[in-house]
Design an enzyme around this catalytic site. Structure first.
Site, PDB file in Angstrom:
ATOM      1  N   GLU A   1      -1.223   7.344  -1.121  1.00  0.00           N
ATOM      2  CA  GLU A   1      -2.301   7.685  -2.054  1.00  0.00           C
ATOM      3  C   GLU A   1      -1.986   8.964  -2.849  1.00  0.00           C
ATOM      4  O   GLU A   1      -2.606   9.223  -3.876  1.00  0.00           O
ATOM      5  CB  GLU A   1      -3.621   7.853  -1.290  1.00  0.00           C
ATOM      6  CG  GLU A   1      -4.264   6.549  -0.851  1.00  0.00           C
ATOM      7  CD  GLU A   1      -3.465   5.789   0.210  1.00  0.00           C
ATOM      8  OE1 GLU A   1      -2.820   6.444   1.049  1.00  0.00           O
ATOM      9  OE2 GLU A   1      -3.485   4.542   0.189  1.00  0.00           O
TER      10      GLU A   1
ATOM     11  N   CYS B   1      13.971  11.690   4.702  1.00  0.00           N
ATOM     12  CA  CYS B   1      14.103  11.329   6.121  1.00  0.00           C
ATOM     13  C   CYS B   1      15.538  11.521   6.609  1.00  0.00           C
ATOM     14  O   CYS B   1      15.752  11.692   7.810  1.00  0.00           O
ATOM     15  CB  CYS B   1      13.607   9.909   6.374  1.00  0.00           C
ATOM     16  SG  CYS B   1      14.353   8.699   5.293  1.00  0.00           S
TER      17      CYS B   1
ATOM     18  N   LYS C   1       0.865  -1.185   0.000  1.00  0.00           N
ATOM     19  CA  LYS C   1       0.000   0.000   0.000  1.00  0.00           C
ATOM     20  C   LYS C   1       0.905   1.241   0.000  1.00  0.00           C
ATOM     21  O   LYS C   1       1.305   1.744   1.042  1.00  0.00           O
ATOM     22  CB  LYS C   1      -0.925   0.065   1.219  1.00  0.00           C
ATOM     23  CG  LYS C   1      -1.970   1.182   1.047  1.00  0.00           C
ATOM     24  CD  LYS C   1      -2.490   1.778   2.337  1.00  0.00           C
ATOM     25  CE  LYS C   1      -1.603   2.795   2.956  1.00  0.00           C
ATOM     26  NZ  LYS C   1      -1.407   4.057   2.197  1.00  0.00           N
TER      27      LYS C   1
ATOM     28  N   GLU D   1      10.983   2.152   9.389  1.00  0.00           N
ATOM     29  CA  GLU D   1      11.885   3.223   8.943  1.00  0.00           C
ATOM     30  C   GLU D   1      11.142   4.527   9.189  1.00  0.00           C
ATOM     31  O   GLU D   1      10.270   4.897   8.412  1.00  0.00           O
ATOM     32  CB  GLU D   1      12.183   3.085   7.448  1.00  0.00           C
ATOM     33  CG  GLU D   1      12.893   1.815   7.068  1.00  0.00           C
ATOM     34  CD  GLU D   1      14.372   1.838   7.399  1.00  0.00           C
ATOM     35  OE1 GLU D   1      14.881   2.882   7.863  1.00  0.00           O
ATOM     36  OE2 GLU D   1      15.018   0.800   7.208  1.00  0.00           O
ATOM     37  N   LEU D   2      11.479   5.206  10.288  1.00  0.00           N
ATOM     38  CA  LEU D   2      10.660   6.350  10.709  1.00  0.00           C
ATOM     39  C   LEU D   2      11.409   7.672  10.500  1.00  0.00           C
ATOM     40  O   LEU D   2      12.391   7.723   9.787  1.00  0.00           O
ATOM     41  CB  LEU D   2      10.216   6.135  12.154  1.00  0.00           C
ATOM     42  CG  LEU D   2       9.553   4.762  12.389  1.00  0.00           C
ATOM     43  CD1 LEU D   2       9.182   4.560  13.840  1.00  0.00           C
ATOM     44  CD2 LEU D   2       8.340   4.566  11.495  1.00  0.00           C
TER      45      LEU D   2
HETATM   46  P1  NAD Z   1       1.396  11.021   8.151  1.00  0.00           P
HETATM   47  O1  NAD Z   1       1.974  10.670   9.463  1.00  0.00           O
HETATM   48  O2  NAD Z   1      -0.071  11.310   8.050  1.00  0.00           O
HETATM   49  O3  NAD Z   1       1.701   9.877   7.058  1.00  0.00           O
HETATM   50  C1  NAD Z   1       2.995   9.349   6.839  1.00  0.00           C
HETATM   51  C2  NAD Z   1       2.829   8.160   5.887  1.00  0.00           C
HETATM   52  O4  NAD Z   1       2.113   7.132   6.548  1.00  0.00           O
HETATM   53  C3  NAD Z   1       2.010   8.462   4.629  1.00  0.00           C
HETATM   54  O5  NAD Z   1       2.576   7.783   3.550  1.00  0.00           O
HETATM   55  C4  NAD Z   1       0.616   7.918   4.932  1.00  0.00           C
HETATM   56  O6  NAD Z   1      -0.077   7.475   3.772  1.00  0.00           O
HETATM   57  C5  NAD Z   1       0.940   6.747   5.816  1.00  0.00           C
HETATM   58  N1  NAD Z   1      -0.094   6.454   6.792  1.00  0.00           N
HETATM   59  C6  NAD Z   1      -0.778   7.335   7.557  1.00  0.00           C
HETATM   60  N2  NAD Z   1      -1.631   6.693   8.382  1.00  0.00           N
HETATM   61  C7  NAD Z   1      -1.470   5.371   8.144  1.00  0.00           C
HETATM   62  C8  NAD Z   1      -2.056   4.185   8.656  1.00  0.00           C
HETATM   63  N3  NAD Z   1      -2.967   4.216   9.639  1.00  0.00           N
HETATM   64  N4  NAD Z   1      -1.663   3.003   8.148  1.00  0.00           N
HETATM   65  C9  NAD Z   1      -0.741   2.928   7.168  1.00  0.00           C
HETATM   66  N5  NAD Z   1      -0.143   4.013   6.637  1.00  0.00           N
HETATM   67  C10 NAD Z   1      -0.507   5.211   7.118  1.00  0.00           C
HETATM   68  O7  NAD Z   1       2.189  12.228   7.695  1.00  0.00           O
HETATM   69  P2  NAD Z   1       2.351  13.067   6.376  1.00  0.00           P
HETATM   70  O8  NAD Z   1       1.622  14.367   6.510  1.00  0.00           O
HETATM   71  O9  NAD Z   1       2.112  12.264   5.148  1.00  0.00           O
HETATM   72  O10 NAD Z   1       3.895  13.346   6.560  1.00  0.00           O
HETATM   73  C11 NAD Z   1       4.250  14.033   7.737  1.00  0.00           C
HETATM   74  C12 NAD Z   1       5.448  13.488   8.392  1.00  0.00           C
HETATM   75  O11 NAD Z   1       5.691  12.124   8.096  1.00  0.00           O
HETATM   76  C13 NAD Z   1       6.686  14.195   7.917  1.00  0.00           C
HETATM   77  O12 NAD Z   1       6.856  15.365   8.645  1.00  0.00           O
HETATM   78  C14 NAD Z   1       7.767  13.196   8.185  1.00  0.00           C
HETATM   79  O13 NAD Z   1       8.224  13.344   9.506  1.00  0.00           O
HETATM   80  C15 NAD Z   1       7.090  11.873   8.074  1.00  0.00           C
HETATM   81  N6  NAD Z   1       7.434  11.146   6.842  1.00  0.00           N
HETATM   82  C16 NAD Z   1       8.556  10.410   6.881  1.00  0.00           C
HETATM   83  C17 NAD Z   1       8.934   9.732   5.750  1.00  0.00           C
HETATM   84  C18 NAD Z   1      10.190   8.905   5.736  1.00  0.00           C
HETATM   85  O14 NAD Z   1      10.761   8.676   4.679  1.00  0.00           O
HETATM   86  N7  NAD Z   1      10.637   8.394   6.887  1.00  0.00           N
HETATM   87  C19 NAD Z   1       8.175   9.817   4.595  1.00  0.00           C
HETATM   88  C20 NAD Z   1       6.998  10.587   4.603  1.00  0.00           C
HETATM   89  C21 NAD Z   1       6.630  11.246   5.748  1.00  0.00           C
END
Ligand code: NAD
Length: 477
Positions: free
Chosen positions: A180, A286, A177, A252-253
């Site tokens: 989106e 990240c 998944k 991987e956070l």
């Molecule tokens: P978010 O926390 O809403 O989502 C982060 C990711 O998790 C997205 O791809 C989202 O589709 C997925 N996600 C959200 N809820 C989920 C769930 N219940 N189950 C499975 N997947 C889920 O945040 P955002 O607004 O998309 O990004 C904000 C923060 O996320 C950024 O500030 C950054 O810190 C972090 N981020 C980190 C990475 C990374 O490469 N480590 C990548 C994207 C975002």
């Protein structure tokens, strides 16, 4: 927009591409314009249940394949990705925003993952323990089982490949998944897999309401492993879901990478490396270099040189030539970054360049903040955007203490020409990856992963393969 963009957005379940048929849909936005480009169909409960049944059957078949056969198919995947790199790059830039050359680089990096794991799986050796009375103990590595993969929007193709390649090489089936926000490029990657001969029930693709999809997949007894890349907050939520079924997990956070710049460096050369890295993918990385701790003797010159280079970064639509930084990927980012910059300035930080959101899309100026107080939110919250923050330091111990101050530990960087300083910093910094005079820390053949709240488990290298395998000991009398 490519002619088939909207038509190509679909789920891939048990060998068929699915869209419409009464499914709900999410709009997919172009971050350079803020306009909707297409509707993305999302999975129903029935779609997910069908995918789970198929994944179980797919695992039984795929793990029984000779590793040479799996490897040959994965090499074909890599070849197809490279052949289609130019067209996938356009999709990626349209939906994610990064400049086209960066999009192409991401896709070539994804291909390298499949080539590496096509070979690495052949080296998943076990061992034999020889007992004196003719008894033997054998230690075997076996694929863990059907795997649920969740990947984000910042490197949609590369981060998906980083999980798909080792999982498939190990013999697991996967249900992916991806985010989106960026479905065209990830669907194009999955088409490479299907066209290369990965069986239809072995690699499936769903999009949906994230919480519904993750609860359904992780809650199913079919799924034996969960791999997630994204924010620490969502990672914690998925860990709790995985705990109920005691599932193996790779997380991987987020990070908040410190950069220690010592006064023995060639400053101009160092700044020429640092500034483009900071603004690569608009800072939505990240491992993006973010907290710049600079030794006091060169601090003023560093700020001046960084600000001058920051003001010259060419920002625009990633499809236009000469653009070095595109928009942020979604409307959440400019709002979040604006709030962090305002908080830092209110607490005494000096704005040296940029600082504002602008335009119809999700643009944010490349930004430098100097003398940022430790109490500013941005010193502890990952900005995930085009903002560099800086503070001076006097001694190495002080710099290391500052670098290790946050609860994250993904990447850290140090710039010095002194070998002893490099070794001491490398040893003392709490991070999964340390780049010394280098940003090349995400490659197929080396482990990549965090410590502290940046997660656990590694991707890349033999460690990445191992995370999709379980160990079994057979004792023979
Ligand atoms: P978010 O926390 O809403 O989502 C982060 C990711 O998790 C997205 O791809 C989202 O589709 C997925 N996600 C959200 N809820 C989920 C769930 N219940 N189950 C499975 N997947 C889920 O945040 P955002 O607004 O998309 O990004 C904000 C923060 O996320 C950024 O500030 C950054 O810190 C972090 N981020 C980190 C990475 C990374 O490469 N480590 C990548 C994207 C975002």
């Amino acid at each position: 927009m490519t002619a088939n963009y909207a038509a190509d957005l679909a789920l891939f379940i048990n060998g068929s591409w699915r869209a419409g048929e009464g499914r709900d849909a999410f709009p997919v936005l172009n971050p350079a314009t803020g306009k909707a480009m297409a509707d993305l169909p999302i999975a129903t409960e029935a779609d997910l249940q069908e995918a789970l049944v198929a994944a179980e059957a797919g695992f039984a078949q795929w793990k029984a394949q000779d590793v040479e056969v799996r490897g040959a198919i994965l090499h074909k995947v890599a070849d197809l990705i490279r052949k289609r790199a130019d067209s996938i790059a356009v999709l990626l830039t349209m939906e994610q925003g990064k400049p086209l050359d960066q999009a192409r680089g991401e896709i070539i990096g994804a291909a390298s993952m499949f080539d590496f794991y096509a070979e690495e799986a052949k080296r998943a050796y076990g061992r034999v323990l020889v007992r004196p009375t003719g008894q033997r103990a054998m230690v075997l590595k076996q694929p863990v089982g059907p795997t649920a993969i969740f990947t984000p929007w910042n490197f949609p193709v590369y981060l998906l490949a980083k999980k798909l390649a080792p999982a498939l090489a190990a013999g697991c089936s996967v249900i992916a998944k991806p985010a989106e926000e960026t479905p065209g490029s990830t669907a194009a990657l999955m088409r490479c897999l299907a066209d290369a001969g990965v069986p239809a029930n072995v690699a499936q693709l769903v999009y949906g309401v994230p919480d519904m999809v993750s609860r359904t997949l992780i809650g199913s007894p079919v799924i034996r492993k969960v791999s997630f890349t994204g924010s620490t907050a969502v990672g914690k939520h998925l860990m709790r879901l995985a705990a109920d079924g005691v599932k193996r997990i790779t997380m991987e956070l987020g990070g908040h990478a410190p950069v220690l710049v010592f006064d023995d460096v060639d400053l101009d050369k160092t700044l020429d490396m640092l500034v483009p890295q900071k603004f690569r993918n608009a800072g939505q990385v990240c491992v993006s270099p973010t907290r710049f701790y600079v030794q006091a003797g060169i601090y003023d010159a560093f700020i001046k040189g960084f600000a001058e280079r920051t003001a010259k970064v060419q920002v625009g639509n990633g499809l236009d030539s000469g653009v070095q930084m595109g928009p942020l990927a979604n409307p959440r980012r400019p709002d979040a970054i604006e709030a962090l910059v305002a908080d830092a300035r209110a607490k005494g930080a000096k704005l040296m360049a940029g600082g504002e959101a602008y335009g119809d899309g999700y643009f944010f100026q490349p930004t430098l903040l100097a003398d940022v107080p430790v109490e500013a939110d941005i010193m502890s919250t990952e900005p995930f955007g085009p903002v560099a923050v800086s503070r001076p330091f006097e001694t190495m111990d002080e710099a290391i203490m500052q670098a290790n101050r946050v609860p994250f530990g993904l990447a850290a960087f140090a710039f010095t020409n002194d070998l002893r300083t490099a070794n001491l910093v490398g040893d003392a910094i709490e991070a999964g990856m340390v780049g010394i005079n280098s940003f090349a820390i995400s490659v197929a053949d080396a482990p990549f992963g965090g410590v502290k709240q940046s997660g656990f488990g590694s991707e890349g290298g033999p460690e990445g393969l191992d995370s999709y395998m379980v160990t079994k000991a057979i004792h023979q009398a």
